[in-house]
Design an enzyme around this catalytic site. Structure first.
Site, PDB file in Angstrom:
ATOM      1  N   ARG A 266       0.820  -1.223   0.000  1.00 20.61           N
ATOM      2  CA  ARG A 266       0.000   0.000   0.000  1.00 20.61           C
ATOM      3  C   ARG A 266       0.847   1.264   0.000  1.00 20.61           C
ATOM      4  O   ARG A 266       0.304   2.373   0.043  1.00 20.61           O
ATOM      5  CB  ARG A 266      -0.976  -0.028   1.178  1.00 20.61           C
ATOM      6  N   GLU A 351      -5.833  -0.794   6.072  1.00 23.93           N
ATOM      7  CA  GLU A 351      -4.969  -1.969   6.043  1.00 23.93           C
ATOM      8  C   GLU A 351      -3.791  -1.771   6.999  1.00 23.93           C
ATOM      9  O   GLU A 351      -3.252  -2.731   7.546  1.00 23.93           O
ATOM     10  CB  GLU A 351      -4.475  -2.255   4.612  1.00 23.93           C
ATOM     11  N   LYS A 510      -6.915 -14.791   2.059  1.00 26.63           N
ATOM     12  CA  LYS A 510      -6.284 -15.397   0.876  1.00 26.63           C
ATOM     13  C   LYS A 510      -6.172 -16.914   1.074  1.00 26.63           C
ATOM     14  O   LYS A 510      -6.495 -17.699   0.180  1.00 26.63           O
ATOM     15  CB  LYS A 510      -4.873 -14.843   0.690  1.00 26.63           C
TER      16      LYS A 510
HETATM   17  O1  G6P Z   1       1.601  -7.002  -5.106  1.00 26.49           O
HETATM   18  P1  G6P Z   1       1.020  -8.281  -4.619  1.00 26.49           P
HETATM   19  O2  G6P Z   1       2.033  -9.164  -3.972  1.00 26.49           O
HETATM   20  O3  G6P Z   1       0.278  -8.994  -5.711  1.00 26.49           O
HETATM   21  O4  G6P Z   1      -0.014  -7.932  -3.500  1.00 26.49           O
HETATM   22  C1  G6P Z   1      -1.160  -7.191  -3.783  1.00 26.49           C
HETATM   23  C2  G6P Z   1      -1.904  -6.837  -2.520  1.00 26.49           C
HETATM   24  O5  G6P Z   1      -2.368  -8.009  -1.932  1.00 26.49           O
HETATM   25  C3  G6P Z   1      -2.415  -8.181  -0.576  1.00 26.49           C
HETATM   26  O6  G6P Z   1      -3.457  -8.987  -0.207  1.00 26.49           O
HETATM   27  C4  G6P Z   1      -2.111  -7.076   0.357  1.00 26.49           C
HETATM   28  O7  G6P Z   1      -3.006  -6.974   1.400  1.00 26.49           O
HETATM   29  C5  G6P Z   1      -1.913  -5.754  -0.317  1.00 26.49           C
HETATM   30  O8  G6P Z   1      -1.248  -4.864   0.548  1.00 26.49           O
HETATM   31  C6  G6P Z   1      -1.126  -5.952  -1.584  1.00 26.49           C
HETATM   32  O9  G6P Z   1      -0.847  -4.715  -2.156  1.00 26.49           O
END
Ligand code: G6P
Length: 545
Positions: A266, A351, A510
């Site tokens: 973020r 977040e 997730k």
């Molecule tokens: O950039 P990535 O590894 O695909 O992550 C993408 C996003 O997914 C997550 O679930 C996090 O909570 C986020 O903070 C992040 O930006």
């Protein structure tokens, strides 16, 4: 009780919160209130005079910040200490906007040269695409960019691109796909020509289900439309910290832009995750965005607490959350280009500060991050502002407006500005029963009807707001504005003594999502979970209710 709520300063704030005069009175008794409670820095002016705060309130809040070792914590972040303790990581998004002359050490190594090399690589790529030197598989120049990512790898690039629309290269169009819902990518692909489209897959981890699935679908579409496997390199690039996974996936190693563990998702728009922004607005403007943020970093790191914009905003928001039971905070952008900013700040803050144990694992006994929400003015005035004025919840507000419009037509901007200022005034002063009765004095209503209607027209006022102004929305002022909110979030997390840089709640979602996916694809109905989850999965397997 935690040490925080036991502290004498916390107790003093609690007692003091019951004794603040109505803001009307505060303004009536001090004509210099605006001068005392406003400050300018990095191209932004913050008016925080419309808050339930006296000089004593501010003294107590600054003392709370000092008692929480805020200054030492700020230093620790900028110095690259492992402040994200649960993931054992430094937090150095500020290094992404440092100057080339700085030296910032993370895990024993100066990271500034790598940051600068990545900016140079971005520069080369942006120049190549925008000059038309970069060709698609049939020799045509690129006309459309599709950013594929989610969370921080999506919202930052999307919202900043949207905000900087006046700076776009007219030859390029940019699209974003985040949701794994096939509708999202399908509707985009309908608009695109594979010969002139470039996909930028942005995933720090290169493991996020939505982003991988959307990228695979984009690649299948590209191959089905006539592109060959050997052409993929001309149409797919990636931004990731996981180079091995990206090359396994088939991305040409030269087309991979690096990311680092010390950048949280973020907080990543300043890195190569910002590539779609850089393509749209050009590298000079992208660097101006970084410079604006860097100026705010300098201000945050060096200004005394009492003149520090992120500190003041963080403390005032905490004041309402912890001592007036405010559960949410609204961000109101009086600028159409900034309409996406509330959603960006929502991810940034919720977040980061949606946490309920302290760094040492103690349960908190105070509220942490509020619900952040909002939208663009004046639209909200004809909808949810009613609740801001007369609802039972206390919702502090931030009003954000540029003084000059990029589209200065007719009286539009004067009207926009008067609505913005009028709302902060109405929230602050409200309307008393006597004023409401006076307004109805000449109406044809009976006396009892007047009293009844007047009652409904009373507005308590005393509703806090900050107003943030800038001359004009530019890459640099936007950089400063976003960095301001990043640091405001940091200030609150530091005082609450929580880890603002992990996100275990998101991780759980997730993991469970992957488990459910396996059950959906299994040979037999699900029976090992709770009754509701089993039933929902099995209904989905049957495809009907
Ligand atoms: O950039 P990535 O590894 O695909 O992550 C993408 C996003 O997914 C997550 O679930 C996090 O909570 C986020 O903070 C992040 O930006």
């Amino acid at each position: 009780m935690t040490l925080l709520t036991q502290s004498s300063i916390w107790q003093a704030l609690s007692a003091h919160s019951k004794n603040i005069p109505h803001m009307r009175e505060l303004f009536a008794t001090d004509a210099t209130r605006f001068n005392k409670m406003s400050l300018s820095s990095c191209g932004l002016l913050l008016d925080y005079s419309k808050n339930r705060a006296t000089a004593e309130t501010l003294d107590l809040l600054f003392a709370l910040a000092s008692n929480s070792q805020l200054e030492a914590k700020i230093k620790a972040m900028f110095a690259g200490e492992i402040i994200n303790t649960t993931e054992k990581r430094a937090v150095l998004h500020t290094a992404l906007r440092s100057t080339a002359e700085q030296s910032i050490i993370a895990e024993g190594q100066d990271i500034v040269p790598e940051v600068q090399q990545t900016l140079d690589k971005m520069q080369g790529f942006v120049d190549s695409v925008t000059s038309g030197k970069w060709k698609g598989y049939t020799g045509k120049a690129i006309t459309d960019i599709v950013g594929i990512g989610i969370g921080g790898s999506f919202l930052g690039p999307k919202i900043v691109s949207q905000a900087l629309r006046p700076y776009w290269n007219p030859e390029l169009k940019c699209h974003f796909v985040a949701n794994v819902d096939g509708t999202s990518i399908s509707e985009k692909l309908k608009l695109l020509d594979p010969e002139t489209t470039l996909f930028i897959m942005s995933s720090k981890s290169f493991g996020t289900q939505e982003t991988l699935t959307n990228t695979l679908t984009a690649r299948e579409w590209f191959l089905a439309k006539g592109g060959l496997q050997s052409d993929v390199a001309k149409h797919f690039v990636a931004v990731t910290s996981n180079v091995a996974k990206a090359t396994d996936f088939g991305i040409d190693v030269d087309n991979i832009f690096p990311m680092w563990d010390w950048v949280g998702g973020r907080y990543s728009l300043w890195s190569a995750i910002g590539l779609p922004i850089a393509l749209l607005i050009g590298m000079d403007n992208f660097r101006a965005l970084l410079t604006g943020a860097h100026q705010m970093d300098e201000h945050f790191a060096n200004a005394p607490l009492t003149e520090n914009m992120p500190v003041i905003m963080g403390l005032l928001s905490l004041w309402y959350g912890n001592f007036f039971n405010a559960q949410s905070h609204v961000v109101l952008t009086y600028d159409h280009y900034l309409r996406g900013l509330p959603a960006y700040f929502q991810q940034l803050d919720m977040e980061s500060n949606g946490k309920s144990v302290t760094l040492n694992g103690t349960d908190v006994d105070y509220s942490t991050g509020p619900v952040i929400w909002g939208g663009e003015g004046t639209n909200g005035q004809h909808a949810y502002h009613q609740l801001l004025h007369q609802g039972t919840a206390l919702i502090p507000a931030d009003f954000i407006m540029p003084l000059q419009s990029h589209n200065p037509i007719g009286e539009h901007h004067d009207q926009l500005a008067s609505n913005c200022f009028g709302q902060t005034q109405a929230l602050m002063q409200g309307r008393t029963l006597d004023e409401a009765l006076a307004e109805l004095a000449n109406s044809a209503l009976s006396e009892s009807e007047k009293r009844l209607i007047a009652k409904h027209k009373v507005m308590p006022g005393n509703k806090p707001s900050n107003t943030l102004l800038m001359d004009k929305l530019t890459p640099s002022t936007l950089g400063a504005l976003i960095a301001l909110y990043e640091h405001r979030t940091f200030v609150q997390g530091a005082i609450w003594n929580i880890n603002s840089f992990d996100q275990w709640g998101v991780e759980l979602g997730k993991n469970l999502g992957n488990d459910v996916l396996a059950r959906i694809g299994a040979e037999q109905d699900s029976d090992a979970l709770d009754a509701s989850s089993n039933a929902l999965i099995n209904l989905y397997r049957q495809g009907k209710i």
